[in-house]
Design an enzyme around this catalytic site. Structure first.
Site, PDB file in Angstrom:
ATOM      1  N   GLU A 198       3.261  -3.913   3.066  1.00  0.00           N
ATOM      2  CA  GLU A 198       3.838  -3.285   4.274  1.00  0.00           C
ATOM      3  C   GLU A 198       4.724  -2.086   3.952  1.00  0.00           C
ATOM      4  O   GLU A 198       5.757  -1.888   4.590  1.00  0.00           O
ATOM      5  CB  GLU A 198       4.659  -4.305   5.086  1.00  0.00           C
TER       6      GLU A 198
HETATM    7  C1  LIG Z   1      -1.426  -9.864  -1.388  1.00  0.00           C
HETATM    8  C2  LIG Z   1      -1.561  -8.524  -0.764  1.00  0.00           C
HETATM    9  C3  LIG Z   1      -1.834  -8.414   0.592  1.00  0.00           C
HETATM   10  C4  LIG Z   1      -2.007  -7.152   1.178  1.00  0.00           C
HETATM   11  N1  LIG Z   1      -2.374  -7.071   2.495  1.00  0.00           N
HETATM   12  C5  LIG Z   1      -2.760  -5.854   2.995  1.00  0.00           C
HETATM   13  C6  LIG Z   1      -3.357  -5.753   4.286  1.00  0.00           C
HETATM   14  O1  LIG Z   1      -3.526  -6.739   5.006  1.00  0.00           O
HETATM   15  N2  LIG Z   1      -3.762  -4.518   4.702  1.00  0.00           N
HETATM   16  C7  LIG Z   1      -3.604  -3.406   3.943  1.00  0.00           C
HETATM   17  O2  LIG Z   1      -4.004  -2.323   4.382  1.00  0.00           O
HETATM   18  N3  LIG Z   1      -3.029  -3.460   2.717  1.00  0.00           N
HETATM   19  C8  LIG Z   1      -2.603  -4.664   2.225  1.00  0.00           C
HETATM   20  N4  LIG Z   1      -2.041  -4.745   0.975  1.00  0.00           N
HETATM   21  C9  LIG Z   1      -1.838  -3.526   0.211  1.00  0.00           C
HETATM   22  C10 LIG Z   1      -0.375  -3.177   0.049  1.00  0.00           C
HETATM   23  O3  LIG Z   1       0.179  -2.759   1.273  1.00  0.00           O
HETATM   24  C11 LIG Z   1      -0.278  -2.136  -1.072  1.00  0.00           C
HETATM   25  O4  LIG Z   1      -0.517  -2.823  -2.280  1.00  0.00           O
HETATM   26  C12 LIG Z   1       1.054  -1.419  -1.091  1.00  0.00           C
HETATM   27  O5  LIG Z   1       1.133  -0.560  -0.001  1.00  0.00           O
HETATM   28  C13 LIG Z   1       1.268  -0.607  -2.360  1.00  0.00           C
HETATM   29  O6  LIG Z   1       0.180   0.219  -2.637  1.00  0.00           O
HETATM   30  P1  LIG Z   1      -0.477   0.212  -4.112  1.00  0.00           P
HETATM   31  O7  LIG Z   1      -0.815  -1.206  -4.437  1.00  0.00           O
HETATM   32  O8  LIG Z   1      -1.574   1.194  -4.127  1.00  0.00           O
HETATM   33  O9  LIG Z   1       0.679   0.647  -5.065  1.00  0.00           O
HETATM   34  P2  LIG Z   1       1.110   2.152  -5.413  1.00  0.00           P
HETATM   35  O10 LIG Z   1       1.095   2.961  -4.176  1.00  0.00           O
HETATM   36  O11 LIG Z   1       0.291   2.624  -6.548  1.00  0.00           O
HETATM   37  O12 LIG Z   1       2.607   1.942  -5.872  1.00  0.00           O
HETATM   38  C14 LIG Z   1       2.967   1.523  -7.190  1.00  0.00           C
HETATM   39  C15 LIG Z   1       4.478   1.728  -7.374  1.00  0.00           C
HETATM   40  O13 LIG Z   1       4.792   3.114  -7.242  1.00  0.00           O
HETATM   41  C16 LIG Z   1       5.761   3.315  -6.229  1.00  0.00           C
HETATM   42  N5  LIG Z   1       5.443   4.520  -5.473  1.00  0.00           N
HETATM   43  C17 LIG Z   1       4.228   4.985  -5.111  1.00  0.00           C
HETATM   44  N6  LIG Z   1       4.354   6.108  -4.374  1.00  0.00           N
HETATM   45  C18 LIG Z   1       5.676   6.347  -4.247  1.00  0.00           C
HETATM   46  C19 LIG Z   1       6.454   7.342  -3.599  1.00  0.00           C
HETATM   47  N7  LIG Z   1       5.896   8.318  -2.895  1.00  0.00           N
HETATM   48  N8  LIG Z   1       7.812   7.284  -3.698  1.00  0.00           N
HETATM   49  C20 LIG Z   1       8.405   6.291  -4.409  1.00  0.00           C
HETATM   50  N9  LIG Z   1       7.721   5.319  -5.032  1.00  0.00           N
HETATM   51  C21 LIG Z   1       6.382   5.332  -4.955  1.00  0.00           C
HETATM   52  C22 LIG Z   1       5.677   2.088  -5.327  1.00  0.00           C
HETATM   53  O14 LIG Z   1       6.897   1.838  -4.652  1.00  0.00           O
HETATM   54  C23 LIG Z   1       5.315   0.984  -6.327  1.00  0.00           C
HETATM   55  O15 LIG Z   1       6.489   0.497  -6.913  1.00  0.00           O
HETATM   56  C24 LIG Z   1      -1.840  -5.992   0.387  1.00  0.00           C
HETATM   57  C25 LIG Z   1      -1.534  -6.103  -0.972  1.00  0.00           C
HETATM   58  C26 LIG Z   1      -1.424  -7.343  -1.555  1.00  0.00           C
HETATM   59  C27 LIG Z   1      -1.170  -7.431  -3.037  1.00  0.00           C
END
Ligand SMILES: Cc1cc2nc3c(=O)[nH]c(=O)nc-3n(C[C@H](O)[C@H](O)[C@H](O)COP(=O)(O)OP(=O)(O)OC[C@H]3O[C@@H](n4cnc5c(N)ncnc54)[C@H](O)[C@@H]3O)c2cc1C
Length: 567
Positions: A429
């Site tokens: 989220e």
């Molecule tokens: C169990 C689970 C359930 C989920 N359910 C859903 C769902 O129902 N629907 C859906 O659409 N998604 C869902 N997600 C996805 C989830 O919302 C994303 O994993 C999350 O938004 C982070 O994206 P990412 O995994 O690509 O991490 P990344 O975006 O790669 O982030 C990795 C790290 O880098 C940091 N970071 C990245 N960009 C920035 C920035 N601009 N400024 C500061 N820090 C940054 C982040 O804070 C994090 O610490 C789910 C994920 C999991 C694991």
């Protein structure tokens, strides 16, 4: 591994923090009478603890299972979901025109908390459905509302939220799923979404996916994104071309299927535009803001259960003598000062996060009522509630493991499951880093800083404790710094600033509860005053110490290159 629903505490916070009586005094929420609130708290607490609670461990051990595109929920979940639908627990704050009960969001928040305390993984299913209802209600057409809302409101169908793709997580603007217009006004959807919570399951007859995608020629980034409704089963009864190609194996919330969804592999996936083309982010934010509060609430849910388990364990774990103490008389570990410190911290964090969440939920209802200042307060409270609530949940669950000693690290006490389950909350989220960026980037200065200024003056009007007043001063001062600072400095200090602001709000809400509790003599009221005093004496000064870090900006962060960091 059981627990007692915290009904007295929930009612007290609803009365003193949410001020539910003010909501019930309006025509719209007149049904939320005092008797009704009591009945809902008793009923929901009993239902959740009795029916969903015992499945928490079952879900963790059995996990949701994928076979050939279908997802089979762990034993007992189907019947428990049916009981939830039949009990009407999903429809409390749903619109009355579509079968809901029209009660305040604040009351639905308490019911969701009960379900999540019982079973966090299971509760993700209703949680996402509620978000889908809100998005369709606010942005859907009359026809879409009539077609989908009645079934979603009862919980007969469930909803999902589809943003994430492998290259587009926090960077949602990078998504590539496409939506091509068809002659009949529908769209062909094509692409793959990952991590979709309850994207497939066997609990309900239909699943309504809300999907972000790009129409032909749409600009790059978030501006070019539109929102589509993609039913698993189309209105004519045919199966839509959306398939669950796998589910994730993960650290916690094992009963929540986290799905990879393929849309349009056979070029036959029908979607319907919700709201205007390229208005997808706005529509999705309706859903996400709601979900952000509910993710913060997960910290309260797991925090409550972990705290109760730790108190029970610490009360019956006997050791021969108090460390450093004089005698050899056996004592329970709850008598050790350091164990007490951890237990009080767990209680204080749980209650603080609950007050923050119930306060924010009350602002959702006041926003719906058009009460001045409510929307501005809610905007600034949302990132605080999501991050502070989820971080608190992780800290509490970690302390819960610690209090159990070695037994916390092995699985059978359930303390380890709390820790594993809640760890996702700061990630999904919008990660807590993204929440902090949202706070200093947009929320702090939106509307000329009206939300922040209102919050500061709300706190100043009531705060009496010296440390709390000093913290409010510091929050105001760092807020002013954040508005002027270069962007990297602002972002570098954003998490510290978010925590300080959250603690100030929680300290303020604690003080208010303590004043009211001090007039009574029951064990509950005595505990409320003691826990509040602990928060003011320990957590508030700690947060004050974050001011220097918040204002240190990016200094020291870029001394090392990426290669040097790895050296
Ligand atoms: C169990 C689970 C359930 C989920 N359910 C859903 C769902 O129902 N629907 C859906 O659409 N998604 C869902 N997600 C996805 C989830 O919302 C994303 O994993 C999350 O938004 C982070 O994206 P990412 O995994 O690509 O991490 P990344 O975006 O790669 O982030 C990795 C790290 O880098 C940091 N970071 C990245 N960009 C920035 C920035 N601009 N400024 C500061 N820090 C940054 C982040 O804070 C994090 O610490 C789910 C994920 C999991 C694991």
């Amino acid at each position: 591994m059981s627990y007692t629903p915290p009904i007295t505490e929930q009612r007290f916070v609803l009365d003193t923090v949410t001020r539910i009586d003010e909501l019930a005094a309006t025509e719209r929420f007149a049904a939320a009478s005092s008797d009704m609130v009591d009945a809902i708290l008793e009923g929901a607490g009993g239902f959740a603890c009795g029916e969903w609670g015992p499945l928490n461990w079952v879900g963790d051990q059995h996990k949701a299972e994928w076979t050939d595109g279908n997802v089979i929920m762990p034993p007992g979940f189907k019947a428990a979901y049916k009981a939830y639908v039949e009990g009407g627990w999903g429809s409390l704050d749903g619109p009355e025109a579509f079968g809901g009960q029209g009660l305040p969001f604040a009351l639905a928040t308490v019911v969701l908390e009960d379900l999540g305390t019982a079973n966090m993984a299971f509760t993700l299913c209703p949680m996402l459905t509620v978000g889908a209802i809100e998005a369709i209600m606010t942005h859907g057409s009359d026809e879409q509302r009539a077609l989908y809302l009645p079934k979603l409101v009862t919980g007969g169908w469930t909803g999902t939220m589809n943003l994430t793709e492998s290259q587009a997580g926090s960077d949602v603007g990078a998504l590539r799923t496409t939506a091509t217009p068809q002659a009949d006004g529908s769209y062909l959807i094509k692409g793959q979404k990952i991590y979709i919570t309850f994207g497939e399951h066997d609990l309900a007859d239909n699943i309504i996916h809300l999907v972000l995608a790009r129409t032909p020629g749409a600009p790059a980034g978030t501006k070019g994104i539109s929102l589509f409704l993609v039913p698993k089963i189309r209105p004519d009864g045919s199966r839509n071309d959306v398939r669950c190609v796998s589910i994730e194996h993960k650290l916690g919330i094992h009963a929540s299927p986290t799905c990879v969804l393929a849309f349009g592999d056979e070029d036959d996936c029908t979607g319907h535009l919700i709201g205007p083309e390229m208005g997808g982010m706005r529509a999705m934010f309706t859903m996400m803001n709601n979900a952000r509060l509910n993710v913060g609430l997960q910290g309260v849910e797991v925090g409550e259960r972990a705290t109760q388990a730790a108190i029970a364990y610490a009360s019956q774990r006997i050791q021969s003598a108090r460390a450093g103490g004089p005698g050899t008389v056996p004592v329970a570990i709850i008598e050790h000062p350091d164990v007490r410190r951890m237990l009080m911290r767990m209680k204080a964090l749980t209650q603080a996060a609950r007050a923050l969440l119930y306060y924010a939920a009350g602002q959702v209802d006041r926003t719906h009522l058009g009460i001045e200042g409510a929307k501005a307060r809610l905007d600034i409270l949302t990132p605080l509630a999501k991050s502070y609530g989820s971080d608190a949940g992780c800290e509490i669950a970690s302390l819960g493991v610690q209090i159990h000693g070695g037994m916390g690290f092995v699985e059978e006490t359930g303390a380890a499951q709390h820790y594993r389950d809640i760890r996702i909350a700061p990630i999904y989220e919008g990660t807590n880093g993204i929440q902090a960026a949202d706070l200093v980037g947009r929320k702090l200065s939106s509307d000329g800083g009206a939300g922040f200024a209102t919050l500061i003056s709300d706190m100043r009007a009531e705060a009496q404790d010296g440390a709390l007043i000093a913290l409010i001063d510091a929050v105001e001062q760092v807020g002013a710094y954040m508005r002027e600072a270069p962007v990297d400095d602002r972002l570098a200090g954003s998490s510290a600033f978010l925590t300080m602001t959250s603690v100030a709000v929680c300290g303020w809400l604690f003080e208010r509860q303590m004043r009211i509790a001090a007039r009574e003599t029951s064990a509950f009221h005595k505990a409320k005053v003691a826990v509040g005093a602990y928060y003011l004496a320990h957590l508030v000064p700690e947060a004050l110490g974050l001011a220097a870090s918040a204002e240190a900006g990016a200094s020291g962060l870029y001394v090392l290159s990426a290669e040097e960091m790895a050296a």
